[in-house]
Each structure stands twice: as structure tokens, then as C-alpha cells.
Scaffold this motif. Structure first.
Motif, mmCIF file in Angstrom:
data_model
loop_
_atom_site.group_PDB
_atom_site.id
_atom_site.type_symbol
_atom_site.label_atom_id
_atom_site.label_comp_id
_atom_site.label_asym_id
_atom_site.label_seq_id
_atom_site.Cartn_x
_atom_site.Cartn_y
_atom_site.Cartn_z
ATOM 1 N N UNK A 87 0.835 -1.208 0.000
ATOM 2 C CA UNK A 87 0.000 0.000 0.000
ATOM 3 C C UNK A 87 0.869 1.256 0.000
ATOM 4 N N UNK A 88 1.983 1.237 0.742
ATOM 5 C CA UNK A 88 2.893 2.386 0.754
ATOM 6 C C UNK A 88 3.503 2.614 -0.616
ATOM 7 N N UNK A 89 3.848 1.529 -1.294
ATOM 8 C CA UNK A 89 4.423 1.656 -2.636
ATOM 9 C C UNK A 89 3.393 2.201 -3.623
ATOM 10 N N UNK A 90 2.152 1.726 -3.514
ATOM 11 C CA UNK A 90 1.103 2.245 -4.409
ATOM 12 C C UNK A 90 0.848 3.727 -4.163
ATOM 13 N N UNK A 91 0.961 4.124 -2.894
ATOM 14 C CA UNK A 91 0.717 5.532 -2.568
ATOM 15 C C UNK A 91 1.760 6.460 -3.186
ATOM 16 N N UNK A 92 2.924 5.918 -3.529
ATOM 17 C CA UNK A 92 3.982 6.742 -4.122
ATOM 18 C C UNK A 92 3.848 6.877 -5.635
ATOM 19 N N UNK A 93 2.859 6.227 -6.225
ATOM 20 C CA UNK A 93 2.679 6.307 -7.679
ATOM 21 C C UNK A 93 1.936 7.588 -8.046
#
Length: 740
Positions: free
Chosen positions: A406-412
Motif C-alpha cells: 500500500x505504501x508503494x502504491x501511494x507513491x505512484x
């Protein structure tokens, strides 16, 4: 800062070798694991398999050195497993250049995004890509590739097993974090003797809080002395500030100030003693002079009002710290009571104040904040039941996976520095791989390996590590290649030299990137030399390829940067808004007393600390960036930082004197809390929009109170001090606008 000055500063930083305490026992354990894996693989399977297994064990040991509070065996296993998967997938696509390049791009892009889950995950992921570029050249069939993946994972298993079988200073990192927090409190107490408004760096407390989170398995094994002391240190800090601050305490000079200095000195000595005991797992040795200073019965005759209440509270908290810091055995009678409360603690209504084992008697703080209700200190009975405590838990790696995703998706998103880093590192690694294949040097993986290892999400680290990588590679490759070509060592001697190089890397890892790279470069040369790979490659070839990789990394950041300087106003606005919520939460508790343990105040304080540290880290990174300030000069940033620090200090003083449960409410406090919240939220928005912030809501409240102040010794004074700090922020930003 100009580009030339920025390059000089980052180069100097990258080549700096710091004096740090070495950890030879831990380095020897990592080298032992590597030696066992290499020796076993070499004897049974040959040099190629030994090289693969060695990379797995080498990387797994490095993972255990990362700054993470997770169990070290878990980090070693995760590193070995992820590297095994990377290597196997890399070999499956290695026969097709297009497929391998696609895998390299996607795998490196994911590695860049992994920084959203934290630096430890980002470093392990980047290392996996770098080592994959080397290991895919070793096997010759799918079956062999699977076997290489198995031995790579086995290397991680061996390192994890050694951490369990040969423990070196169990819970040492957690002990150091807690001891550093107490030592920081001790240093703060001593500095307050000479500077009553001395600043305090919250990073040690934040680090200790991170270390206090444990997995369920760790919670069953954690030493008793690591429970609770951090929560007490958190509660001591505002008490120390309240005792020293002349705004709410004693005059700057005179007998009362002398007594306060004596108490602060005693607090520093006792906190240092507790820190030493926790760090080494030894009994607490109490300094007799400090104990006598806290036992002196004339404190009540010298001090009065808020300062007297702070002194009584300080003695009680110090007593609890000393008692908590004592090492305990399973049969010790001290094991029975629950540890002192931390953040997530609730206390029963009417429960007595914490008691201190320092003096012969223990005193309770007055229940109401009004000076008129102050009563002489009296001995307090022990609590009828211990307060309840909630342990901060850390999720397992399996449960953490959805959170990290979820943290990685939030950085997109386009403005994300993590996304920019992922794009940069993937493109640069692919370009380095293609250049290495085209250039007539052979073994072109040195170029992309250098790029992926030096690149970081920020400018300073990328450029500093690029310079350090080149310098370290130049020395390490020259020495190792010289040894190989001059002495012609055999396979087993090369393996021994590789293990020795790895030991040097583990030992010098904390001293600087350049020193470690000397050993890493030599390690790679010796390891690949076991199978004859790369023996014919010259020092010039390896160094030039490393230089190509470093230059690509530096060029990529210049072309596609993620500068911190333009985001400074946003960081400042985040800190301002968080500080306003903290001040409002603390003030609101005077209108609705619930006791000294207030979860909303605590959460607001933690948010403020995180915002402050984010601002300071951003400011430090921006200092070395070769770009203009774009609306916030360095002088204005320093002035605004000082003003918000003072704003936070006033909020901390308000927290230090929170009314006890059942105390008479002060209705005017609700008005102040609301005006502070509205003013800071609106001001933060104006800062982001590059406007001069106005504090009309708070100013109206202070003006109205000038004629009819509330019946409380601190609220009116606190409101005035809060407004003065915010006005200083406006002045700093206005001067920055005029300076453009």
C-alpha cells in the motif's frame, strides 16, 4: 549553492571516514557464516556454486547490519530468499536479451519503489538487483540456476542460524536506543542548568520508541528492564523544562534558581546511572550526592507554586526510572508489578501518583493546578493495583507485506520523490547494462552494479556515494587484482581472501561508504577469481566501468531531479499544523481534565516530532542542493525553525502542568484551544500558498484576555508566548519574500 560547491561538498562527504566504535565480534560472526558456506560449497560443488552461495551469505550478513529493529535472523532469511528469487528469475530470462532487459527494468523499478517501505527494505532490494547482475552469469542451465538459487537461500539460512546460535549482546540495539534516550534526557537536564530554555533533540526518544515495538515472539523474551523506562523518559522531559523555565517557574537568579540547578544536576546524574545500567544490563549504582539532593527536605520551603510541583513530580518519575532500570530475574519479587505505563496506557480514576524509590518517603503531586489548592507533600501509599500497559507490537514480515504494498502504491504519483527515484534507477541500470555490453571491456555488469548501489532518493547521498564508490573501487580492485595477477593464488586461498575482505567490510561498514567499498571490490574480485571469471579483466576495465555507472547515476539525478528545496515551505507548513494540533490538544485538557495520561495529547506530540524531524532532514538535504531557495532562504528557514521550536516549547510547558483527573475545569481553555487550532491550520495553508501567515483568531483571544484573563497561572501567559512565536514565523517568511 552552485553546482561546483555542491559537488565539492558531496565528494568530501562521500570520502569521509568516520571514527565509529567497531564491532569485531559481529563482523567475525558474519565472516564465519560466509566461510562455512563457501568452504562447504567449494568442497562439494565447485567454485561456481561456491560463488553463488557466497553472495547469498554475504548479502544476508549485510542485511543483519541494517538499522532495523526486526529480529536479525528474519532479516537474513528475507535477504537470502529475495536474492534467490531474483537470481533464478534473472537466469530464466538471461538467454534472451530483450526479456532480461524487461526483467531488469521492472525489477529495478520495484526496488526503487521499495524505499517507500523504509531504507532497510530499499537497500536490500537494490543489493538484490546488483548481485543478480553477477550471479546470472555463473550457471549454465535451468537446473543449475535452480541449484544456485537454493544455495543462495542456504547462505541466508546459515547466517540466520549463526545469529541464533552465537548471539552477540542480545537486545543490544534496543538497550542502546533506550540508554541513548535516557542519556539525552540527562544531557538536557544539565544544559537547562545554564540555559533555562535550551532546545532538546527528540530523535533519541523517537528512536527508542521505534525500538520498543516488538513482535509477539519478541514480547515474550524482552528483558524486564526494557519495559517502561522510555515512557518515563517521555514524561520527564516536560517536567524538566517546566522546572527550569523562568516563564512559569523560579527567577533566573537567587536561592530558588540555585535549588533548581541542584535538582537538575541530580536528575542528570540519576538518568546517566539508569542509562548505564540499561546499556550494560547491570544493577543501577545511585550517586549518593544526587540521591541526597533529591531527599533534601527543604525543597518545599525554598520552592513554591509550579516549580515545587515540578520538583515533586520529578523526584517521583526519577524513582520510577531507577526502579525500572534494575535488571530482574524470573524469581525476583520486582517482576510481579507491571512496568510503568508507556504511550498506550490508561490509569484508573483516583489512582495515586507514581512513587519513587529514591527517597525515604514518596510524595504525590497536587491534584489541582491552582496554587491555592497546593498542600504539603505527604507520603503516598503504594498503588492498590498497577496501571495497565499496552505493548507496542510490530507486525511480522508476512503481515507487513500488504502495508508495504500500500505504501508503494501511494507513491505512484507525479510529485513523489520515491517514484522519481524508481524511474531514475531503472532507466540508469538498463542503460548501464547496455553500455557494459557494448563497451569492449567484458564483464560489463560492473557499470549497472555501481549505478544501482549508489543511487538513493536524494541528491546528496547519490553524489556522495558515487564518488565514494569510484574511490573505493579504484583502491580495492587495484589491490585485489594485483594480488591475483602477482601471486596467482589457488582456489581455496582466493576463497580465504574473499572471506577476509568480507570481514573487513563488515568491520568497517559504519565508518563510511568509501572504506567499505575497498573491501567489497576486493571481495568480488577474489570471489569471481575462484572460477577463473574475470581474471583477465584489468584494473582499468573494472574501474572505468564503475566510473561509467557512477557518472550515469549522477547525470540521471541532474536530468530528472527530485529537489527538496522547493518543498521546504510544505515541510514547514506540515510542522506548523502539527505543532498547532499539539498545542490545541494540550490546552483543551484544561477545560476537560482527564489526568496526566492523555492519548490525544500524546498522539499530537508524536505527530509534531515526526513533522519536525522531516523538516530538519529536508533542510539538511536542501543545504547541499545546487538550486535556489525559491521562496525560503536559509536565514528565513533558521528563523522560522527557531520560532516553531519556541512554540513547541510553550506547548510542552502546558502539557507539563496538565490538571489531574477531577480538577476544576477552566472553560476559557476551550476558547484558546479552538483559536490556536484555527490560526495554525489557516497559517499552514497560507505558508503553502507562499503568503504571509496571519494569526487573527489567536490574536483576538489574547487581546480579549488582556482585560479579563482566565483564572489560571499559565493559560494567559502561554497564549501570549504562543502568539509571539507565531509572529516570529511571519517575520521570517516576510523577510524571505523581501530578499527574493
Amino acid at each position: 549553492m552552485s553546482w561546483l560547491r555542491a559537488l565539492k561538498a558531496t565528494s568530501r562527504s562521500g570520502l569521509t571516514v568516520e571514527r565509529r566504535p567497531l564491532e569485531p565480534a559481529i563482523a567475525a560472526r558474519g565472516a564465519l557464516g560466509l566461510a562455512l558456506v563457501v568452504g562447504f560449497s567449494l568442497a562439494l560443488f565447485g567454485p561456481a556454486v561456491a560463488a553463488s552461495s557466497a553472495f547469498g551469505a554475504f548479502q544476508a550478513a549485510i542485511a543483519t547490519f541494517q538499522r532495523s529493529w526486526r529480529p536479525r535472523p528474519t532479516l537474513a532469511l528475507a535477504s537470502g530468499a529475495s536474492l534467490a528469487v531474483s537470481t533464478f528469475l534473472g537466469y530464466l530470462t538471461g538467454a534472451n536479451e530483450v526479456l532480461f532487459l524487461a526483467l531488469l527494468l521492472s525489477w529495478t523499478f520495484l526496488a526503487g519503489l521499495t524505499w517507500a517501505a523504509g531504507p532497510t527494505a530499499g537497500i536490500i532490494a537494490a543489493s538484490n538487483v546488483a548481485i543478480m547482475l553477477v550471479t546470472v552469469t555463473l550457471p549454465t542451465s535451468v537446473a543449475e540456476a535452480a541449484g544456485h538459487a537454493v544455495v543462495i537461500f542456504a547462505g541466508g539460512v546459515v547466517q540466520a542460524a549463526l545469529v541464533v546460535l552465537l548471539p552477540v549482546r542480545r537486545w543490544g540495539a534496543q538497550r542502546d536506543a533506550l540508554a541513548d534516550a535516557l542519556a539525552a534526557e540527562a544531557d538536557y537536564a544539565r544544559r537547562l542548568r545554564h540555559d533555562p530554555v535550551a532546545p532538546f533533540d527528540p530523535v533519541p526518544l523517537m528512536t527508542a520508541r521505534s525500538a520498543a515495538a516488538v513482535t509477539p515472539r519478541q514480547a515474550r523474551r524482552r528483558p524486564a528492564e526494557l519495559h517502561g523506562a522510555r515512557g518515563l523518559a517521555e514524561r520527564i522531559r516536560p517536567v524538566l523544562a517546566s522546572l527550569a523555565d523562568p516563564a512559569v517557574g523560579v527567577p533566573k537568579e537567587g536561592p530558588q534558581r540555585d535549588r533548581v540547578r541542584e535538582l537538575l544536576a541530580a536528575a542528570g546524574e540519576l538518568l546517566d546511572a539508569a542509562a548505564h545500567a540499561i546499556r550494560h544490563g547491570e544493577p543501577v549504582t545511585l550517586p549518593p550526592a544526587a540521591v541526597a539532593a533529591l531527599r533534601t527536605p527543604d525543597t518545599g520551603a525554598i520552592l513554591s507554586g509550579p516549580s515545587r510541583r515540578a520538583a515533586v513530580r520529578l523526584a517521583a518519575l526519577l524513582g520510577d526510572v531507577v526502579e525500572t532500570a534494575e535488571p530482574r530475574t524470573e524469581t525476583s519479587p520486582r517482576e510481579a508489578p507491571a512496568p510503568p505505563p508507556e504511550e498506550a496506557t490508561t490509569e484508573a480514576a483516583g489512582s495515586p501518583a507514581p512513587t519513587a524509590p529514591i527517597g525515604a518517603t514518596r510524595a504525590t503531586a497536587p491534584s489541582a493546578p491552582s496554587e491555592a489548592t497546593e498542600a504539603p507533600a505527604t507520603p503516598a501509599p503504594p498503588p492498590t493495583r498497577p496501571p495497565t500497559r499496552t505493548t507496542r507490537t510490530r507486525p511480522s514480515l508476512v503481515r507487513l507485506a500488504p502495508v508495504a504494498a500500500a505504501s508503494m502504491r501511494a507513491e505512484l504519483r507525479p510529485d513523489s520523490p520515491i517514484l522519481r527515484h524508481a524511474v531514475r534507477i531503472s532507466v540508469v541500470t538498463a542503460a548501464g547494462y547496455l553500455l557494459g555490453a557494448v563497451l569492449p571491456f567484458g564483464h560489463g555488469y560492473w557499470a549497472p552494479m555501481a549505478s544501482v548501489m549508489v543511487m538513493r532518493p536524494d541528491f546528496s547521498q547519490t553524489y556522495a556515494r558515487s564518488v565514494a564508490r569510484f574511490g573505493g573501487t579504484l583502491v580495492g580492485v587495484a589491490l585485489a587484482t594485483g594480488v591475483v595477477q602477482w601471486a596467482h593464488p589457488g582456489t581455496y586461498l582466493l576463497a580465504a581472501l574473499a572471506v577476509l575482505s568480507a570481514f573487513g567490510m563488515y568491520l568497517l561498514m559504519r565508518t563510511g561508504y568509501a572504506a567499505g567499498q575497498v573491501c567489497v571490490s576486493a571481495y568480488v574480485v577474489f570471489l569471481l577469481g575462484m572460477d577463473g571469471a574475470g581474471v583477465t579483466q584489468t584494473v582499468r576495465d573494472r574501474v572505468l566501468l564503475t566510473l561509467v555507472g557512477g557518472l550515469l547515476a549522477m547525470l540521471a539525478y541532474a536530468v530528472y531531479p527530485a529537489w527538496e528545496t522547493p518543498r521546504l515551505r510544505g515541510r514547514l507548513a506540515d510542522w506548523l499544523a502539527a505543532a498547532g494540533r499539539y498545542a490545541a490538544a494540550a490546552t483543551a485538557r484544561y477545560a476537560d481534565p482527564v489526568g496526566s495520561v492523555c492519548p490525544d495529547v500524546r498522539e499530537a506530540l508524536l505527530d509534531t516530532r515526526a513533522a519536525k524531524v522531516a523538516w530538519q532532514e529536508a533542510l539538511e538535504r536542501a543545504t547541499h542542493e545546487p538550486v535556489r531557495h525559491r521562496g525560503l532562504s536559509h536565514a528565513a528557514a533558521e528563523q522560522a525553525e527557531h520560532a516553531l521550536a519556541q512554540f513547541g516549547r510553550v506547548s510542552m510547558l502546558l502539557e507539563a502542568h496538565l490538571p489531574e483527573r477531577g480538577a476544576p475545569p477552566v472553560p476559557a481553555a476551550a476558547t484558546l484551544a479552538e483559536s490556536v487550532h484555527r490560526a495554525t491550520e489557516r497559517g499552514a495553508k497560507q505558508v503553502r500558498e507562499r503568503k504571509e501567515p496571519q494569526w487573527d483568531d489567536l490574536r483576538e483571544t489574547v487581546t480579549a484576555w488582556s482585560a479579563d484573563p482566565p483564572d489560571h497561572f499559565l493559560l494567559h501567559k502561554g497564549a501570549v508566548l504562543l502568539l509571539e512565536a507565531l509572529d516570529e514565523v511571519s517575520v521570517a517568511l516576510a523577510e524571505s519574500r523581501r530578499a527574493r
